[in-house]
Motif scaffolding. Structure first.
Motif, PDB file in Angstrom:
ATOM      1  N   HIS A   1       0.877  -1.241   0.135  1.00 39.09           N
ATOM      2  CA  HIS A   1       0.054  -0.061  -0.077  1.00 39.09           C
ATOM      3  C   HIS A   1       0.891   1.154   0.095  1.00 39.09           C
ATOM      4  O   HIS A   1       0.430   2.230  -0.604  1.00 39.09           O
ATOM      5  CB  HIS A   1      -0.925  -0.067   1.354  1.00 39.09           C
ATOM      6  N   ARG A   2       1.947   1.270   0.687  1.00 37.75           N
ATOM      7  CA  ARG A   2       2.821   2.443   0.870  1.00 37.75           C
ATOM      8  C   ARG A   2       3.539   2.624  -0.558  1.00 37.75           C
ATOM      9  O   ARG A   2       3.716   3.696  -1.073  1.00 37.75           O
ATOM     10  CB  ARG A   2       4.017   2.090   1.957  1.00 37.75           C
TER      11      ARG A   2
ATOM     12  N   SER B   1       0.768   4.053  -3.065  1.00 39.98           N
ATOM     13  CA  SER B   1       0.775   5.478  -2.831  1.00 39.98           C
ATOM     14  C   SER B   1       1.588   6.145  -3.417  1.00 39.98           C
ATOM     15  O   SER B   1       1.451   7.292  -4.071  1.00 39.98           O
ATOM     16  CB  SER B   1       0.541   5.693  -1.115  1.00 39.98           C
TER      17      SER B   1
ATOM     18  N   GLN C   1       1.294   8.949  -6.519  1.00 43.85           N
ATOM     19  CA  GLN C   1       1.747  10.440  -6.477  1.00 43.85           C
ATOM     20  C   GLN C   1       2.477  10.582  -7.676  1.00 43.85           C
ATOM     21  O   GLN C   1       2.672  11.885  -8.279  1.00 43.85           O
ATOM     22  CB  GLN C   1       2.460  10.702  -5.269  1.00 43.85           C
TER      23      GLN C   1
END
Length: 303
Positions: A53-54, A57, A61
């Protein structure tokens, strides 16, 4: 064996609550389509999913930055393309005006289009974005890149007021891309155009006059240098957009891989979940029936 009524009721309540909690939990798993609702369900896979998930993300971006940067670079390329078109027209006019067969009236007639061309170049060089920031001032986006001083002598009225510093945007892990531009060098062409306009506006102007011919030749050379300058910037913008397209595609592939991994790790097995739900439901119904039947038992009914 004898069981106190209070102990029996407590045991039955505990059993009912446990079954209801498990049914509710399985229903939440099925509704969310994931088998891990709490870290304690699977600590190892929870850590793996947190890392994915990190990364997802960060990739998202990067892709947002790339999308915004591509729009910005495309607009800058359009501005520069417009300037190239203006310069080509101006160069053609100067080649024409250098013809010694032109009459003074012919040269005077070129003043108007050259003036419009100079203003168009100035407008494009001082372009602003939708937020009111100057596009070609380097990092001094609050300052117009080309300054004009009407009190200065002809040939030195225009000057570059921005800087040539880069404004970078993060588009990948350790990868940045320049997002801004500058117009350093265009002021020379504008000053040369000013001199040309003054020479052509003079009464009896002639392309055969050595001074006028030297001014036109210098301006023609200035157009060539400015065309090389702007064309080089357009080439850089094109290369940057190609790099951004490749990076975006790579990020898209990484994102797809992350999403597939997240699905594989956290996806709920509906077959197992349905079996568990059926088992807990049956146990709950059996507990209710047993509780009801035992509650209706009476010693007097057995006598």
């Amino acid at each position: 064996m004898r069981i106190a009524t209070s102990q029996y009721q407590a045991t039955m309540n505990i059993s009912l609550q446990q079954n209801q909690e498990r049914i509710s939990y399985v229903n939440q798993q099925m509704a969310s389509r994931t088998r891990i609702l709490l870290p304690s369900d699977d600590p190892v896979d929870t850590v793996r999913m947190s890392r994915l998930h990190r990364e997802e993300s960060a990739v998202g971006q990067y892709r947002d930055n790339i999308a915004a940067l591509k729009i910005r670079l495309t607009k800058n390329e359009a501005y520069l393309g417009s300037m190239v078109n203006d310069m080509m027209q101006g160069r053609d006019l100067l080649v024409w005006s250098s013809d010694g067969g032109n009459a003074p009236a012919d040269l005077a007639a070129m003043v108007s289009p050259l003036t419009a061309l100079r203003e168009s170049l100035l407008y494009s060089a001082n372009s602003i974005d939708q937020e009111g920031r100057y596009v070609f001032s380097g990092t001094q986006t609050g300052t117009a890149p080309i300054a004009y001083n009407a009190a200065a002598a002809i040939g030195s009225r225009y000057s570059y007021a921005g800087n040539t510093n880069d404004q970078t945007v993060v588009v990948g892990n350790g990868i940045t891309q320049v997002a801004n531009g500058n117009m350093s060098g265009i002021e020379t062409l504008l000053n040369q155009l000013d001199l040309t306009l003054a020479a052509l506006s003079a009464p009896g102007a002639s392309a055969n006059d050595p001074a006028t011919r030297a001014t036109l030749a210098a301006n023609l050379d200035g157009f060539d240098k400015a065309l090389d300058l702007i064309s080089g910037k357009i080439a850089v913008l094109g290369g940057s957009q190609n790099i951004l397209g490749t990076l975006d595609e790579n990020h898209s592939n990484v994102s797809l891989s992350n999403q597939m991994a997240l699905t594989d790790i956290g996806q709920l097995d509906y077959g197992i979940a349905a079996t568990e739900l059926s088992g807990y439901t049956s146990a709950l119904e059996a507990t209710y029936k047993a509780y009801t039947k035992i509650g209706n038992l009476s010693l007097f009914a057995a006598l």
